[in-house]
Design a protein around this motif. Structure first.
Motif, mmCIF file in Angstrom:
data_model
loop_
_atom_site.group_PDB
_atom_site.id
_atom_site.type_symbol
_atom_site.label_atom_id
_atom_site.label_comp_id
_atom_site.label_asym_id
_atom_site.label_seq_id
_atom_site.Cartn_x
_atom_site.Cartn_y
_atom_site.Cartn_z
ATOM 1 N N THR A 84 0.803 -1.226 0.000
ATOM 2 C CA THR A 84 0.000 0.000 0.000
ATOM 3 C C THR A 84 0.835 1.275 0.000
ATOM 4 N N GLY A 85 2.102 1.195 0.388
ATOM 5 C CA GLY A 85 3.026 2.297 0.183
ATOM 6 C C GLY A 85 2.937 3.483 1.123
ATOM 7 N N VAL A 86 3.652 4.543 0.763
ATOM 8 C CA VAL A 86 3.862 5.670 1.680
ATOM 9 C C VAL A 86 2.652 6.580 1.838
ATOM 10 N N HIS A 87 1.706 6.548 0.909
ATOM 11 C CA HIS A 87 0.542 7.423 1.026
ATOM 12 C C HIS A 87 -0.611 6.759 1.775
ATOM 13 N N SER A 88 -0.410 5.538 2.209
ATOM 14 C CA SER A 88 -1.407 4.867 3.043
ATOM 15 C C SER A 88 -1.442 5.522 4.418
ATOM 16 N N THR A 89 -2.626 5.944 4.848
ATOM 17 C CA THR A 89 -2.762 6.555 6.170
ATOM 18 C C THR A 89 -2.300 5.602 7.261
ATOM 19 N N ASN A 90 -2.647 4.323 7.135
ATOM 20 C CA ASN A 90 -2.259 3.355 8.162
ATOM 21 C C ASN A 90 -0.755 3.185 8.245
ATOM 22 N N ASN A 91 -0.081 3.159 7.109
ATOM 23 C CA ASN A 91 1.378 3.052 7.128
ATOM 24 C C ASN A 91 2.003 4.297 7.759
ATOM 25 N N GLN A 92 1.436 5.458 7.475
ATOM 26 C CA GLN A 92 1.949 6.685 8.075
ATOM 27 C C GLN A 92 1.744 6.671 9.590
ATOM 28 N N LEU A 93 0.594 6.186 10.033
ATOM 29 C CA LEU A 93 0.356 6.079 11.473
ATOM 30 C C LEU A 93 1.310 5.071 12.115
ATOM 31 N N GLN A 94 1.634 4.012 11.387
ATOM 32 C CA GLN A 94 2.601 3.041 11.895
ATOM 33 C C GLN A 94 3.951 3.713 12.108
ATOM 34 N N ALA A 95 4.375 4.521 11.141
ATOM 35 C CA ALA A 95 5.630 5.253 11.272
ATOM 36 C C ALA A 95 5.584 6.216 12.458
ATOM 37 N N ASP A 96 4.439 6.884 12.639
ATOM 38 C CA ASP A 96 4.291 7.825 13.753
ATOM 39 C C ASP A 96 4.447 7.131 15.109
ATOM 40 N N LYS A 97 4.001 5.885 15.191
ATOM 41 C CA LYS A 97 4.122 5.144 16.451
ATOM 42 C C LYS A 97 5.598 4.961 16.827
ATOM 43 N N TYR A 98 6.431 4.666 15.839
ATOM 44 C CA TYR A 98 7.867 4.537 16.113
ATOM 45 C C TYR A 98 8.472 5.903 16.464
ATOM 46 N N ALA A 99 8.009 6.951 15.797
ATOM 47 C CA ALA A 99 8.518 8.291 16.095
ATOM 48 C C ALA A 99 8.174 8.696 17.523
ATOM 49 N N SER A 100 6.994 8.322 17.987
ATOM 50 C CA SER A 100 6.585 8.677 19.352
ATOM 51 C C SER A 100 7.431 7.948 20.393
ATOM 52 N N GLU A 101 8.151 6.911 19.949
ATOM 53 C CA GLU A 101 9.027 6.151 20.849
ATOM 54 C C GLU A 101 10.495 6.562 20.698
ATOM 55 N N GLY A 102 10.745 7.664 19.982
ATOM 56 C CA GLY A 102 12.100 8.215 19.934
ATOM 57 C C GLY A 102 12.884 7.992 18.665
ATOM 58 N N PHE A 103 12.268 7.379 17.656
ATOM 59 C CA PHE A 103 12.966 7.153 16.398
ATOM 60 C C PHE A 103 12.622 8.236 15.381
ATOM 61 N N LEU A 104 13.620 8.685 14.639
ATOM 62 C CA LEU A 104 13.395 9.526 13.470
ATOM 63 C C LEU A 104 13.149 8.554 12.312
ATOM 64 N N VAL A 105 11.948 8.570 11.776
ATOM 65 C CA VAL A 105 11.535 7.533 10.829
ATOM 66 C C VAL A 105 11.477 8.075 9.406
ATOM 67 N N VAL A 106 12.118 7.338 8.499
ATOM 68 C CA VAL A 106 12.019 7.621 7.070
ATOM 69 C C VAL A 106 11.383 6.401 6.401
ATOM 70 N N MET A 107 10.246 6.615 5.774
ATOM 71 C CA MET A 107 9.510 5.539 5.101
ATOM 72 C C MET A 107 9.488 5.848 3.600
#
Length: 323
Positions: A84-107
């Motif tokens: 589903t790729g980078v424009h999928s809202t769910n994938n973006q939210l998944q990335a945000d979950k890692y960011a909220s735990e201290g990671f700078l995320v590049v998807m």
């Protein structure tokens, strides 16, 4: 920021869709991409991505950062998605979950602007469909499978690996502080992306990295190897063959689904045995009673699946944080 929300309906288990006509083995062509690899679950109510789409070396990527970055140190996480790729809202939210735990995320967009089609799968209202309805469902299943296979043929390691290495080179320069803080690049991958996380965690010949040859083909004598390109990996329900886990050289956490035709039990067990024999630091957790794709952000009515989704994220997060 991102494009409008993509939230198409997928069945609780895509395994039942692989043969819509009883006894018709032609419909079941074996592992390819499952329904959960190419469609999103309904998006959690009220959830909105907090990152943004940008470009690295002309390749689109969704970037999301901890709230206190750069004032507090962070680690760089490369996150690779399913179809589903980078424009999928769910994938973006998944990335945000890692960011909220201290990671700078590049998807990054592994598919160069060509994600899989997010087709809606709707079950028939009749609980006992007639034979003609079953035939129609079978034809639709074959057509969908053909479309997915054609899409897969456009996204091979020869195409994807050079793209990922271009992104890696750019983000290592852009976020050198996060790379230095973590001692390298961390990587997490789901479904399609899991295979490429393992490839980035392997030693590959130069011509494979450059996309001139598939990883499984014979290398020329004396060909130089390079890698791994990451320091640690965590993957969930990958579409994997025997060679994928055998090649990885970095500490690896695996979220697997029991009875997953896209990552068969025998392939999983052989990979685990190989990692043990090589002394590779790893963990492998098998989740029963869940569909392929369960670990990606999205709502499930079945509370057992919803709980397993939380546990899978906790497993991957803990592994990444520990390394």
């Amino acid at each position: 920021m991102s494009e409008p929300e993509i939230a198409t309906k997928a069945p609780e288990s895509d395994l039942a869709e692989r043969s819509a006509i009883p006894g018709d083995s032609a419909v079941d062509q074996g592992p390819s991409l499952g329904e959960h690899c190419v469609t999103d679950r309904p998006t959690p109510s009220g959830a909105t991505p907090t990152g943004q789409i940008t470009k690295f070396d002309d390749i689109e990527a969704y970037v999301t950062k901890p709230a206190d970055y750069p004032h507090a140190p962070s680690k760089l996480l490369l996150l690779l998605t399913g179809g589903t790729g980078v424009h999928s809202t769910n994938n973006q939210l998944q990335a945000d979950k890692y960011a909220s735990e201290g990671f700078l995320v590049v998807m990054p967009d592994q598919f160069a602007g060509d994600p899989s089609t997010n087709t809606t799968s709707t079950a028939p209202t009749n609980s006992s469909p007639s034979l003609i309805e079953q035939v129609k469902l079978g034809i639709a299943s074959v057509a969908k499978s053909f479309t997915i296979d054609m899409w897969l043929a456009r996204h091979t390691p020869e195409k994807v690996l050079p793209l990922l290495h271009r992104v890696l080179a750019a983000i290592k320069e852009e976020y050198a502080d996060a790379v230095a803080n973590g001692g390298g690049v961390y990587a997490a991958g789901y479904c399609f992306g899991a295979k490429y996380v393992l490839l980035l965690g392997s030693e590959l010949h130069q011509d494979v990295v450059q996309g001139q040859r598939a990883p499984e083909t014979q290398a020329e004598e004396g060909m130089v190897t390079q890698g791994p390109a990451i320091k640690c990996s965590a993957i969930a329900h990958g579409i994997l063959g025997k060679a994928d886990l055998e090649g990885v050289k970095v500490p690896t956490s695996v979220v697997a689904v029991e009875g997953d035709p896209l990552f068969p039990d025998e392939v999983r067990d052989a990979g685990k045995k190989d990692m043990e024999e090589r002394g590779l630091e790893h963990e492998l957790q098998v989740y029963p009673g869940v569909p392929h794709g369960f670990a990606v952000t999205g709502n499930y009515d079945d509370q057992g699946i919803a709980q397993a989704q939380k546990e899978a994220f906790a497993q991957m997060l803990a592994w990444l944080k520990a390394h």
